[in-house]
Design a protein around this motif. Structure first.
Motif, PDB file in Angstrom:
ATOM      1  N   LEU A  37       0.823  -1.250   0.054  1.00 27.18           N
ATOM      2  CA  LEU A  37      -0.008   0.043  -0.071  1.00 27.18           C
ATOM      3  C   LEU A  37       0.903   1.175   0.070  1.00 27.18           C
ATOM      4  O   LEU A  37       1.887   1.464   1.019  1.00 27.18           O
ATOM      5  CB  LEU A  37      -0.907   0.084   1.255  1.00 27.18           C
ATOM      6  CG  LEU A  37      -2.152  -0.732   1.270  1.00 27.18           C
ATOM      7  CD1 LEU A  37      -2.607  -1.001   2.739  1.00 27.18           C
ATOM      8  CD2 LEU A  37      -3.169  -0.276   0.668  1.00 27.18           C
ATOM      9  N   ASP A  38       0.713   2.049  -0.722  1.00 18.86           N
ATOM     10  CA  ASP A  38       1.517   3.615  -0.796  1.00 18.86           C
ATOM     11  C   ASP A  38       0.744   4.295   0.017  1.00 18.86           C
ATOM     12  O   ASP A  38      -0.359   4.597  -0.064  1.00 18.86           O
ATOM     13  CB  ASP A  38       1.584   3.982  -2.441  1.00 18.86           C
ATOM     14  CG  ASP A  38       2.362   3.114  -3.498  1.00 18.86           C
ATOM     15  OD1 ASP A  38       3.451   2.882  -3.027  1.00 18.86           O
ATOM     16  OD2 ASP A  38       1.792   2.626  -4.271  1.00 18.86           O
ATOM     17  N   ILE A  39       1.518   4.862   1.045  1.00 19.84           N
ATOM     18  CA  ILE A  39       0.682   5.389   2.077  1.00 19.84           C
ATOM     19  C   ILE A  39       1.017   6.880   1.861  1.00 19.84           C
ATOM     20  O   ILE A  39       0.271   7.883   2.595  1.00 19.84           O
ATOM     21  CB  ILE A  39       0.979   4.958   3.782  1.00 19.84           C
ATOM     22  CG1 ILE A  39       2.438   5.057   3.992  1.00 19.84           C
ATOM     23  CG2 ILE A  39       0.165   3.640   3.861  1.00 19.84           C
ATOM     24  CD1 ILE A  39       2.611   4.483   5.349  1.00 19.84           C
ATOM     25  N   ALA A  40       2.188   7.054   1.308  1.00 20.74           N
ATOM     26  CA  ALA A  40       2.655   8.629   0.954  1.00 20.74           C
ATOM     27  C   ALA A  40       3.610   8.548  -0.041  1.00 20.74           C
ATOM     28  O   ALA A  40       4.255   7.462  -0.161  1.00 20.74           O
ATOM     29  CB  ALA A  40       3.035   9.246   2.264  1.00 20.74           C
TER      30      ALA A  40
ATOM     31  N   ASP B 251       3.037  20.432   8.936  1.00 17.96           N
ATOM     32  CA  ASP B 251       2.239  19.460   7.896  1.00 17.96           C
ATOM     33  C   ASP B 251       1.194  18.784   8.437  1.00 17.96           C
ATOM     34  O   ASP B 251       1.402  17.984   9.677  1.00 17.96           O
ATOM     35  CB  ASP B 251       3.176  19.004   6.929  1.00 17.96           C
ATOM     36  CG  ASP B 251       3.935  19.792   6.010  1.00 17.96           C
ATOM     37  OD1 ASP B 251       3.582  21.108   5.831  1.00 17.96           O
ATOM     38  OD2 ASP B 251       5.005  19.339   5.483  1.00 17.96           O
ATOM     39  N   PRO B 252       0.236  18.748   7.976  1.00 19.37           N
ATOM     40  CA  PRO B 252      -0.957  17.803   8.539  1.00 19.37           C
ATOM     41  C   PRO B 252      -0.402  16.273   8.688  1.00 19.37           C
ATOM     42  O   PRO B 252       0.106  15.830   7.799  1.00 19.37           O
ATOM     43  CB  PRO B 252      -1.911  17.916   7.651  1.00 19.37           C
ATOM     44  CG  PRO B 252      -1.697  18.511   6.331  1.00 19.37           C
ATOM     45  CD  PRO B 252      -0.495  19.239   6.744  1.00 19.37           C
ATOM     46  N   ALA B 253      -0.683  15.602   9.782  1.00 24.48           N
ATOM     47  CA  ALA B 253      -0.327  14.222   9.946  1.00 24.48           C
ATOM     48  C   ALA B 253      -1.591  13.256   9.852  1.00 24.48           C
ATOM     49  O   ALA B 253      -2.697  13.494  10.125  1.00 24.48           O
ATOM     50  CB  ALA B 253       0.293  13.971  11.176  1.00 24.48           C
ATOM     51  N   ARG B 254      -1.323  11.949   8.952  1.00 26.12           N
ATOM     52  CA  ARG B 254      -2.454  11.048   8.892  1.00 26.12           C
ATOM     53  C   ARG B 254      -1.907   9.818  10.002  1.00 26.12           C
ATOM     54  O   ARG B 254      -0.820   9.971  10.344  1.00 26.12           O
ATOM     55  CB  ARG B 254      -2.252  10.367   7.477  1.00 26.12           C
ATOM     56  CG  ARG B 254      -2.215  11.133   6.429  1.00 26.12           C
ATOM     57  CD  ARG B 254      -2.158  10.453   5.272  1.00 26.12           C
ATOM     58  NE  ARG B 254      -2.653   9.150   4.997  1.00 26.12           N
ATOM     59  CZ  ARG B 254      -2.683   8.218   4.291  1.00 26.12           C
ATOM     60  NH1 ARG B 254      -1.539   8.260   3.511  1.00 26.12           N
ATOM     61  NH2 ARG B 254      -3.291   7.138   4.153  1.00 26.12           N
ATOM     62  N   SER B 255      -2.963   9.306  10.139  1.00 26.71           N
ATOM     63  CA  SER B 255      -2.753   8.085  11.233  1.00 26.71           C
ATOM     64  C   SER B 255      -3.033   6.834  10.626  1.00 26.71           C
ATOM     65  O   SER B 255      -4.081   6.449   9.721  1.00 26.71           O
ATOM     66  CB  SER B 255      -3.714   8.264  12.418  1.00 26.71           C
ATOM     67  OG  SER B 255      -3.180   9.466  13.169  1.00 26.71           O
TER      68      SER B 255
ATOM     69  N   PHE C  82      10.607   3.476   3.973  1.00 26.08           N
ATOM     70  CA  PHE C  82      10.348   4.876   3.988  1.00 26.08           C
ATOM     71  C   PHE C  82      11.624   5.486   3.333  1.00 26.08           C
ATOM     72  O   PHE C  82      12.641   5.299   3.718  1.00 26.08           O
ATOM     73  CB  PHE C  82      10.398   5.768   5.195  1.00 26.08           C
ATOM     74  CG  PHE C  82       9.234   5.360   6.431  1.00 26.08           C
ATOM     75  CD1 PHE C  82       7.959   6.089   6.150  1.00 26.08           C
ATOM     76  CD2 PHE C  82       9.122   4.402   7.227  1.00 26.08           C
ATOM     77  CE1 PHE C  82       6.784   5.719   6.847  1.00 26.08           C
ATOM     78  CE2 PHE C  82       7.936   4.213   7.871  1.00 26.08           C
ATOM     79  CZ  PHE C  82       6.911   4.579   7.909  1.00 26.08           C
ATOM     80  N   GLY C  83      11.278   5.781   2.008  1.00 25.59           N
ATOM     81  CA  GLY C  83      12.235   6.497   1.299  1.00 25.59           C
ATOM     82  C   GLY C  83      11.935   7.693   0.456  1.00 25.59           C
ATOM     83  O   GLY C  83      10.826   8.246   0.772  1.00 25.59           O
ATOM     84  N   GLY C  84      12.762   8.191  -0.440  1.00 28.64           N
ATOM     85  CA  GLY C  84      12.277   9.032  -1.416  1.00 28.64           C
ATOM     86  C   GLY C  84      11.789  10.268  -0.640  1.00 28.64           C
ATOM     87  O   GLY C  84      12.550  10.957   0.474  1.00 28.64           O
ATOM     88  N   ALA C  85      10.423  10.866  -0.958  1.00 27.04           N
ATOM     89  CA  ALA C  85      10.135  12.167  -0.239  1.00 27.04           C
ATOM     90  C   ALA C  85       9.696  11.901   1.060  1.00 27.04           C
ATOM     91  O   ALA C  85       9.332  12.885   1.632  1.00 27.04           O
ATOM     92  CB  ALA C  85       8.706  12.445  -1.115  1.00 27.04           C
TER      93      ALA C  85
END
Ligand code: MD3
Ligand code: FE
Length: 208
Positions: free
Chosen positions: A9-12, A159-163, A174-177
């Motif tokens: 799943l791409d979460i961000a 910045d807004p945070a997701r949960s 966690f990589g890239g952006a």
């Protein structure tokens, strides 16, 4: 090495969740944690501000993450034992490299694994991981045991945070952006998990 074939799943941008990817080997991962904490015990550390962190930590690998009144940094020796950190178990390395490879980071070679242990009431405030020299390398996170709410924002603290709830066997790369995204976790609730009992472990694999 092949672990559970699970959805990704791409979460961000740059952050991929592999749901339950290591759930089948969670008990083996805990057995490795128990072996390494017999050599470099879990301990509470102070933030540079002098506050005790609620999460207990240790490391394995050629370097380990430490925090005290002098700051955050990586050290080749465990300050508690004065000797080197335990070697990274082959199983840990295989998990980290194969999960990174699956989502587009071939050749990820972690030299540090930070082991966090959460007991009921433990939490981790929003922060960035930026003590590593090569930020083109991802961080691989493995969750074991009780679930916890993971918070994930942008590259600015405001910045807004997701949960997202992270559960036993979940892996996130966690990589890239996302590599410099602010992140943290909510308070661990009391519970019982068949693999860990009353706690949660998180392993984070890093190229320092
Ligand atoms: C996003 N650990 O050890 S894992 C940490 O659950 C840490 O113990 C949390 O944050 C835990 O530094 C969260 C998810 C995670 C780990 C490292 C990251 C997310 C990340 C590094 C960069 C961006
Ligand atoms: Fe972090």
């Amino acid at each position: 090495m092949l672990f559970a074939e699970t959805e990704t799943l791409d979460i961000a941008p740059g952050a991929v969740l592999l749901r339950a990817a290591v759930e089948p080997i969670a008990a083996e991962l805990v057995a490795e944690i128990e072996r390494l904490v017999a050599r470099s015990p879990l301990r509470s550390v102070m933030t540079p501000m002098g506050k005790p962190m609620s999460v207990e930590m240790t490391n394995c690998g050629t370097v380990g993450w430490v925090s005290d009144r002098r700051g955050y940094r990586y050290e080749v020796n465990d300050p508690l034992t004065g000797g080197p950190w335990p070697r990274m178990p082959h199983l840990f390395r295989n998990v980290a490299t194969s999960m990174a490879d699956r989502v587009g980071y071939p050749g990820f070679e972690p030299d540090a694994c930070l082991v966090n242990r959460y007991s009921p009431g433990s939490k981790m405030g929003l922060h960035q991981d930026r003590d590593e020299s090569d930020l083109s390398q991802p961080i691989v996170s493995v969750s074991i045991g009780l679930p916890i709410t993971f918070k994930f924002g942008g590259t600015r603290r405001t910045d807004p945070a997701r949960s997202i709830v992270l559960r036993n066997g979940d892996v996130v790369v966690f990589g890239g952006a996302s590599r410099l995204a602010f992140h943290g976790v909510g308070t661990l609730r009391k519970g019982v998990h068949e693999v860990t009992g009353g706690c949660r472990y998180n392993l984070t694999f890093r190229r320092v």
